[in-house]
Design a protein around this motif. Structure first.
Motif, PDB file in Angstrom:
ATOM      1  N   THR A   1       0.827  -1.367   0.058  1.00 18.88           N
ATOM      2  CA  THR A   1       0.137   0.010  -0.108  1.00 18.88           C
ATOM      3  C   THR A   1       0.756   1.105   0.070  1.00 18.88           C
ATOM      4  OG1 THR A   1      -1.663  -1.198   1.219  1.00 18.88           O
ATOM      5  CG2 THR A   1      -1.835   1.152   1.157  1.00 18.88           C
ATOM      6  N   LEU A  55       0.888   3.832  -2.933  1.00 16.81           N
ATOM      7  CA  LEU A  55       0.455   5.384  -2.704  1.00 16.81           C
ATOM      8  C   LEU A  55       1.627   6.210  -3.238  1.00 16.81           C
ATOM      9  CD1 LEU A  55      -1.437   5.027   0.610  1.00 16.81           C
ATOM     10  CD2 LEU A  55      -2.253   5.518  -1.682  1.00 16.81           C
ATOM     11  N   SER A  92       1.104   9.177  -6.095  1.00 21.20           N
ATOM     12  CA  SER A  92       1.405  10.481  -5.767  1.00 21.20           C
ATOM     13  C   SER A  92       2.379  11.103  -6.633  1.00 21.20           C
ATOM     14  CB  SER A  92       1.608  10.709  -4.413  1.00 21.20           C
ATOM     15  OG  SER A  92       2.903   9.856  -4.129  1.00 21.20           O
TER      16      SER A  92
END
Length: 331
Positions: free
Chosen positions: A315, A319, A323
């Motif tokens: 995760t 992310l 991003s």
């Protein structure tokens, strides 16, 4: 007539030098109003700690103990094992570690296929449903039925459909269409993987359909009109307008689908029972078997902690990459 000063306004005081000093009057209920939202959150925080955080902490402590069926009555008296349970879980030359590694690879393959198919079918259905036609509302409601049904009721229905002798799947594929030479066993052997994948996609794609359909509502129609004026066809509009506009929605959707599918326990447990076939041995059921079938709760807890760490790493990396991709696209 002199104007009256409202009670809520600041009081006026004169200093010895004649300057006017306005000091705001405190509102006695302001602090209480500010603290009310936090007070209302306390029950949710309490139950979150009770249901998730506390068992997580207890499970982590159990992973460092030689907890077997002999210490169930008072698990605090179980001998301290240190990292022994973790060494057993990651020793891929031993039977326990080899079985866990096989279950991990099965789960990864199953998750990638299930998430990919759920996203593809859900996105295609959501794009198709953007056009106005008779019966669109009814068709949308029908699409959401698999997601709205209770998991146990839906999976048990599939269990009956996958039966070897009188199941609907064999009746259609073998008896009516003649696609197979003989009736197949769907709940045992290698076919169990495809049966599990079918059920997972069937009950998972409506969620992707719902999220993507909500994301499509935020795409301005002027973008499609401008693309049509530039000569873009339907596929070019999907590629150049729809998918880039859905990127923030898809980033969250894929992560949620990945976590749900990788941790799915209800579907394989109801479909196969306590002992899943080797081809459909997902890691969630494997940890259950290590804990509640062989009664080795210490090793099972260690496997659960390793699974949690793996999901946290995946995760975090996901992310981070998304991003960075978002910042690069904005730049």
């Amino acid at each position: 007539m002199t104007p009256t000063v409202p009670a809520a306004e600041a009081a006026v005081h004169k200093t010895p030098s004649g300057a006017v000093n306005r000091t705001p009057r405190r509102r006695p209920g302001r602090i209480r109003r500010i603290g009310l939202p936090y007070l209302l959150l306390l029950p949710a925080l309490f139950f979150e700690l009770l249901v998730h955080i506390v068992p997580m902490v207890i499970g982590t402590v159990m992973s460092f103990k030689e907890l077997t069926q002999f210490y169930i009555r008072d698990w605090n008296t179980a001998p301290w094992a240190g990292l022994g349970n973790y060494k057993t879980a990651v020793d891929f030359n031993a039977p326990a570690g080899e079985a866990l590694l096989h279950s991990f690879f099965v789960t990864v393959g199953f998750t990638l296929l299930s998430v990919g198919l759920c996203w593809f079918i859900g996105t295609a259905a959501a794009i198709y449903m953007q056009d106005t036609f008779a019966g669109r509302g009814l068709l949308r409601a029908l699409f959401l039925i698999p997601y709205a049904l209770p998991v146990y009721a839906a999976v048990i229905t599939w269990v009956f459909m996958f039966q070897h002798d009188n199941g609907l799947v064999n009746h259609v594929l073998h008896d009516q269409l003649g696609l197979t030479d003989k009736a197949s066993f769907w709940l045992i052997g290698d076919n169990s993987f495809y049966a599990l994948l079918t059920v997972s996609v069937w009950k998972g794609w409506p969620f992707a359909f719902l999220i993507v359909m909500a994301g499509l509502q935020n795409i301005p129609g002027e973008l499609y009109e401008a693309a049509a004026l530039d000569g873009a066809g339907m596929w070019q509009q999907i590629r150049r307008v729809t998918l880039p506009s859905l990127r923030p929605v898809n980033q969250v959707l894929l992560l949620v689908l990945f976590l749900w599918t990788f941790n799915d326990f209800n579907t394989p447990y109801v479909l196969f029972g306590k002992s899943a076939p080797e081809a459909a041995d997902l890691i969630s059921v494997h940890i259950y078997q290590a804990s509640f079938v062989t009664w080795n709760f210490g090793t099972g807890s260690a496997m659960s902690v390793l699974l949690l760490l793996f999901l946290l790493v995946v995760t975090s990396v996901y992310l981070l990459l998304t991003s960075r991709g978002r910042k690069a696209a904005d730049a």
